[in-house]
Enzyme design. Structure first.
Site, PDB file in Angstrom:
ATOM      1  N   GLY A 189      32.286   2.907 -11.729  1.00  0.00           N
ATOM      2  CA  GLY A 189      31.775   1.600 -11.227  1.00  0.00           C
ATOM      3  C   GLY A 189      30.291   2.204 -10.570  1.00  0.00           C
ATOM      4  N   CYS A 190      29.943   1.396  -9.570  1.00  0.00           N
ATOM      5  CA  CYS A 190      28.713   1.771  -8.813  1.00  0.00           C
ATOM      6  C   CYS A 190      28.611   3.351  -8.502  1.00  0.00           C
ATOM      7  CB  CYS A 190      28.643   1.049  -7.589  1.00  0.00           C
ATOM      8  SG  CYS A 190      27.047   1.611  -6.341  1.00  0.00           S
TER       9      CYS A 190
END
Length: 139
Positions: free
Chosen positions: A75-76
């Site tokens: 993800g991030c």
């Protein structure tokens, strides 16, 4: 009765949202991806860049012989990088970037559009004698 109806609608909407988020996404055909650019982005770290948190350690290879390198797509990438660079021991260097796509030298906005086929990743350079690969997986 009105509360029950609103709850049912809310649950239905939530169910639809979750099913869309978890649905398998197909990659775009290469010809439908964004064109990108030939040269690296101007604000990309230069080859001589060193890590801000792990002071003085390089962002780019070559790395010491007693290190291994792994990339995690979680993800991030900024959040993911923090999980690794703050470990007490075993981490030599970390850096963030994109992998798996077809768009050369994409911007963050282009990657977020989904039309590059890239994933955000964090590269972790670690010393296996100090931290195991399995320990990294459990972060």
């Amino acid at each position: 009765l009105l509360d029950a109806a609103l709850n049912a609608l809310s649950l239905a909407g939530l169910g639809l949202l979750v099913s869309q988020l978890l649905a398998k996404r197909e990659k775009y055909p290469a010809e439908q991806c964004l064109p990108g650019r030939k040269d690296a982005l101007e604000d990309a770290p230069p080859e001589s860049a060193t890590h801000l948190w792990l002071q003085g350690r390089p962002l780019y290879p070559p790395f010491p012989d007693d290190t291994e390198t792994v990339s995690f797509g979680m993800g991030c990438f900024w959040c993911s990088e923090n999980l690794f660079m703050r470990l007490e021991k075993g981490i030599y260097s970390t850096s963030v970037g994109y992998t798996g796509g077809v768009t050369p030298n994409p911007t963050y906005e282009e990657v977020c559009s989904g039309k590059t086929n890239h994933a955000e990743v964090v590269r972790v350079v670690y010393k296996p004698e100090e931290v195991s690969f399995e320990d990294l997986l459990h972060r």
